[in-house]
Design an enzyme around this catalytic site. Structure first.
Site, mmCIF file in Angstrom:
data_model
loop_
_atom_site.group_PDB
_atom_site.id
_atom_site.type_symbol
_atom_site.label_atom_id
_atom_site.label_comp_id
_atom_site.label_asym_id
_atom_site.label_seq_id
_atom_site.Cartn_x
_atom_site.Cartn_y
_atom_site.Cartn_z
ATOM 1 N N VAL A 91 41.451 44.204 39.887
ATOM 2 C CA VAL A 91 41.640 45.331 40.809
ATOM 3 C C VAL A 91 40.770 45.062 42.034
ATOM 4 C CG1 VAL A 91 41.534 47.844 41.016
ATOM 5 C CG2 VAL A 91 41.603 46.799 38.736
ATOM 6 N N ILE A 138 36.798 43.319 38.709
ATOM 7 C CA ILE A 138 36.844 43.859 40.070
ATOM 8 C C ILE A 138 36.804 42.735 41.096
ATOM 9 C CG2 ILE A 138 35.722 45.386 41.737
ATOM 10 C CD1 ILE A 138 36.994 46.859 39.301
ATOM 11 N N LYS A 139 37.779 42.768 42.002
ATOM 12 C CA LYS A 139 37.862 41.715 43.020
ATOM 13 C C LYS A 139 37.051 42.085 44.256
ATOM 14 C CE LYS A 139 41.862 39.314 43.543
ATOM 15 N NZ LYS A 139 43.327 39.168 43.799
ATOM 16 N N LEU A 140 36.232 41.136 44.658
ATOM 17 C CA LEU A 140 35.413 41.283 45.863
ATOM 18 C C LEU A 140 35.677 40.057 46.729
ATOM 19 C CD1 LEU A 140 32.090 42.018 43.959
ATOM 20 C CD2 LEU A 140 33.365 43.712 45.280
ATOM 21 N N ASN A 200 35.925 39.235 40.047
ATOM 22 C CA ASN A 200 36.789 38.147 40.506
ATOM 23 C C ASN A 200 36.533 37.989 42.003
ATOM 24 O OD1 ASN A 200 38.898 36.574 41.442
ATOM 25 N ND2 ASN A 200 40.502 37.690 40.335
#
Ligand code: G3P
Length: 282
Positions: free
Chosen positions: A78, A107-109, A130
């Site tokens: 996400v 969690i995508k950063l 991620n």
């Protein structure tokens, strides 16, 4: 097979289709542009109706919960909203909220300096992450260093190969280089081959034994239909006229903030995710 297969899509109908096709699905990655392409979001947009900030977030949450319910044992990525002005603190707040949406969130950063600051703090809290929009070996080294101490497989780095190909560089070389560099590490970061556009990207990523491949259904389908075979070293990737990306000797032991992580494709990618997302908001 060592490599895990993820679907790159914002549509739960495709999650189900891929699961049926493969007989399993290890995870799914989403991003703002993919959520915008969801048929319901598009229908609303085409009818001239826009979303409020809260509505689009609620929509994203609903989609993520639907995906998670289809692959409860898988990993679901996400992505936080981030543009060039977004601070680490704002990303951290979004990440904490999104991480509550489902039990199997990563969690995508973005792999920017603010994204890495956020990653450093959140990985220390044990959040699974991620790091996306990675275009260089040095960025991947910084992801490794910023998240040291995280559990094995808790952190993914997503090098975007198709976008390097788009400008004449052999994106698959970046994957091979990161895999090689990480051999000196402790395995807490998994290499997630992303921006996969075709069957050859898919096969070469399998041959390189990357930890994870995320691909659109159209790249997974021919592989599934051909019997899900893992190519051996006799498979020759057709790189055509793409120029090679040479391997660099980069230590994984530097302070994470000392790496040069600037990359123009990261900046452009961030801009595109933000503009796709903002186009739906009125
Ligand atoms: O996995 C990342 C992906 O969604 C980006 O793909 O094709 O827009 O470069 P692409």
């Amino acid at each position: 097979m060592k490599t895990k297969i993820f679907l790159d899509s914002g549509d739960p109908a495709e999650t189900k289709q891929t699961l049926d096709l493969l007989g399993y699905l290890d995870g799914q990655t989403t991003n703002p542009s993919l959520i915008v392409k969801h048929p319901d979001a598009q229908a609303r947009f085409q009818s001239g109706q826009k979303f409020s900030q809260q509505e689009i977030l609620d929509f994203y949450k609903k989609v993520i919960q639907q995906i998670s319910a289809i692959i409860p044992a898988g990993s679901v990525s996400v992505e936080v909203y981030a543009d060039a002005q977004t601070t680490a603190q704002t990303m951290i707040e979004q990440a904490r909220e999104m991480n509550q949406w489902i039990p199997n969130a990563w969690i995508k950063l973005p792999t920017t300096s603010e994204g890495l600051k956020a990653a450093h703090e959140l990985s220390q809290e044990g959040m699974r992450l991620n790091l996306t929009l990675c275009f260089s070996q040095e960025q991947a080294a910084a992801v490794y260093a910023a998240t040291k101490g995280a559990g094995k497989g808790d952190i993914f780095v997503s090098p975007f190969i198709g976008r390097l190909d788009d400008r004449g560089e052999n994106g698959m070389d970046l994957i091979a280089n990161i895999v090689k560099m990480y051999q000196a590490g402790d395995g807490h970061v998994e290499v997630l081959t992303a921006s996969v556009r075709n069957q050859d990207h898919f096969l070469e990523a399998l041959r390189l034994q990357t930890d994870i491949i995320t691909a659109p259904l159209k790249a997974i389908q021919p592989w599934a239909e051909a019997g899900q075979k893992v190519p051996g070293n006799d498979y020759i990737y057709p790189k055509g006229a793409l120029s090679s990306i040479p391997y660099q000797e980069i230590s994984l032991d530097q302070d994470w903030s000392a790496y040069n992580i600037q990359h123009d494709l990261t900046d452009k990618g961030l801009e595109k995710f933000a503009s796709d997302w903002n186009a739906l908001i009125g």
